[in-house]
Design a protein around this motif. Structure first.
Motif, short mmCIF file in Angstrom:
data_model
loop_
_atom_site.label_atom_id
_atom_site.label_comp_id
_atom_site.label_asym_id
_atom_site.label_seq_id
_atom_site.Cartn_x
_atom_site.Cartn_y
_atom_site.Cartn_z
N PRO A 11 9.64 -42.13 53.93
CA PRO A 11 10.22 -43.26 54.65
C PRO A 11 9.16 -44.19 55.21
O PRO A 11 9.34 -45.40 55.25
CB PRO A 11 11.02 -42.57 55.76
CG PRO A 11 11.36 -41.24 55.20
CD PRO A 11 10.18 -40.85 54.38
N PRO A 204 15.35 -45.91 56.98
CA PRO A 204 14.37 -46.82 57.58
C PRO A 204 15.05 -47.78 58.54
O PRO A 204 16.21 -48.16 58.35
CB PRO A 204 13.78 -47.56 56.37
CG PRO A 204 14.04 -46.66 55.21
CD PRO A 204 15.34 -45.99 55.51
N SER A 244 14.73 -44.12 67.61
CA SER A 244 14.10 -44.02 66.30
C SER A 244 12.94 -43.04 66.34
O SER A 244 12.44 -42.69 67.42
CB SER A 244 13.59 -45.39 65.84
OG SER A 244 12.54 -45.83 66.70
N SER A 248 7.76 -42.39 61.65
CA SER A 248 8.21 -42.84 60.33
C SER A 248 9.06 -44.10 60.37
O SER A 248 9.48 -44.59 59.32
CB SER A 248 9.02 -41.72 59.67
OG SER A 248 10.13 -41.35 60.49
N THR A 250 12.14 -44.53 61.35
CA THR A 250 13.44 -44.22 60.76
C THR A 250 14.46 -43.98 61.87
O THR A 250 14.10 -43.76 63.04
CB THR A 250 13.38 -42.99 59.86
OG1 THR A 250 12.86 -41.87 60.61
CG2 THR A 250 12.49 -43.24 58.65
N VAL A 281 15.45 -39.86 50.60
CA VAL A 281 14.79 -39.11 51.67
C VAL A 281 14.93 -37.65 51.36
O VAL A 281 16.03 -37.09 51.43
CB VAL A 281 15.42 -39.43 53.03
CG1 VAL A 281 14.72 -38.65 54.12
CG2 VAL A 281 15.31 -40.93 53.32
#
Length: 282
Positions: A11, A204, A244, A248, A250, A281
Motif C-alpha cells: 500500500p 490507501p 489511518s 502505510s 492506509t 492488499v
C-alpha cells in the motif's frame, strides 16, 4: 475498454505511485478476505460437570437457544428452598399485627392515664413496646428482602451454568462432552454468523477518504476454475476508520454483504469501490 489490473505492491508504494500520477485510479482493485459478521466462543464461568450438550458442529441455532448446561440438581433444590422463603410473608404480617396491637395498647394506657388509672411508667413502657414492634417489622421486611436477593442470586448462578446462543448463527466447533468438567472460561462452543458477511479492507487514503457508511461497493467472488471471478455482488460500507496507519497511509474500511447462499467466510475476493477499481492488499 479499461484493463483490469491487480497489483501486488505494498500500500505504501501504491500511494506514492498514485500521488505521482503513475497509477490510474480506474485500474485499481483491492483484494481482501471475507469474515463472519460474528465469531464468538462461549464458555462456562464456574466449575461443574457437563450434563448435556444439545448441539453438534454444523447446527443452525437461534438467539436464546440452549446449547449446553452443567449439572445443576443441587442448585435447583437450593433454589426451591430460597423461593419458599422469598415468597413467604408470614413474619412480616405477624410483625405488622404485633405493632398494631402495641399501638392499640398504648392508646388505652394513655386514655387510662388521663383518668388517673395508669402511671407514667406504664405509659412509657407501652410507648417502648410500640417502638420495639416497629423495629421488629422493619427487621422482618429487611430479612425478607435479603431472602429475595439470595433467591435471585442463586437463580442467576444457575443461568451461568447454561450456555445459551446470543445470536442466530451456526455451530462451528464443540469442545465439550457430557460428563466432563471443563475448566472455567475454557472455550466450549464456537458460534459464527455468516449472514451477512463482513470484509475489512485496508485501502490507501486516496481511495478510502471519500467513502462513507452506506456507500455501495462491488464484491467479486472466485468463479469456476482457478482464475475466473464470479459476477459482482453489491456490498455496503458499514464503517470507515477515523484513524489511518501512518506507516502505510492506509485506512480500514468495512463492507457488509448479504449471504443468502451461505458462502463460507475466509474467501479471497476483489473489491471495487465507486470511481475506483482498486489495489491488491495481501
Amino acid at each position: 475498454m479499461r484493463t483490469k489490473i491487480v497489483c501486488c505492491l505494498t500500500p505504501f508504494l501504491l500511494v506514492i505511485l498514485w500521488s505521482l500520477g503513475l497509477w490510474p485510479c480506474y485500474g485499481m482493485e483491492i483484494e481482501a478476505v471475507t469474515k463472519p459478521s460474528a465469531d464468538i466462543e462461549l464458555s462456562f464461568v464456574r466449575v461443574g460437570r457437563v450434563a448435556e450438550v444439545l448441539v453438534k458442529e454444523g447446527d443452525l441455532v437461534k438467539a436464546g437457544q440452549l446449547l449446553a448446561n452443567q449439572d445443576d440438581r443441587v442448585e435447583q433444590l437450593q433454589l426451591l428452598q430460597l423461593k419458599a422463603k422469598a415468597t413467604n410473608r408470614t413474619r412480616i404480617e405477624a410483625a405488622a399485627a404485633d405493632l398494631l396491637q402495641k399501638e392499640e395498647d398504648l392508646k388505652k394506657i394513655e386514655g387510662a392515664k388521663k383518668k388517673g388509672a395508669a402511671t407514667d411508667w406504664e405509659v412509657e413502657h407501652a410507648r417502648l413496646n410500640v417502638k420495639i414492634a416497629g423495629l421488629s417489622l422493619q427487621l422482618a421486611k429487611f430479612e425478607h428482602e435479603q431472602d429475595r436477593a439470595k433467591y435471585e442470586e442463586v437463580k442467576a448462578d444457575i443461568e451461568r451454568m447454561r450456555l445459551v446462543s446470543p445470536l442466530h448463527g451456526r455451530v462451528e466447533e464443540v469442545s465439550i462432552e457430557p460428563g466432563e468438567s471443563p475448566q472455567p472460561l475454557k472455550p466450549a462452543i464456537r458460534l459464527v454468523k455468516v449472514e451477512p458477511l463482513w470484509i475489512d479492507v485496508i485501502a490507501p487514503l486516496p481511495v478510502a477518504q471519500p467513502l462513507k457508511p452506506g456507500d455501495a461497493a462491488e464484491v467479486l467472488f472466485p468463479g469456476p476454475g482457478t482464475q475466473g471471478l464470479s459476477e459482482g455482488i453489491e456490498g455496503r460500507i458499514s464503517f470507515v476508520s477515523a484513524v489511518s496507519k501512518a506507516a502505510s497511509d492506509t485506512l480500514r474500511v468495512r463492507l457488509e454483504i448479504a449471504n443468502p447462499k451461505g458462502r463460507p467466510a475466509g474467501q479471497r475476493v476483489i473489491i471495487r469501490f465507486p470511481n475506483s477499481q482498486a489495489i491488491s492488499v495481501k
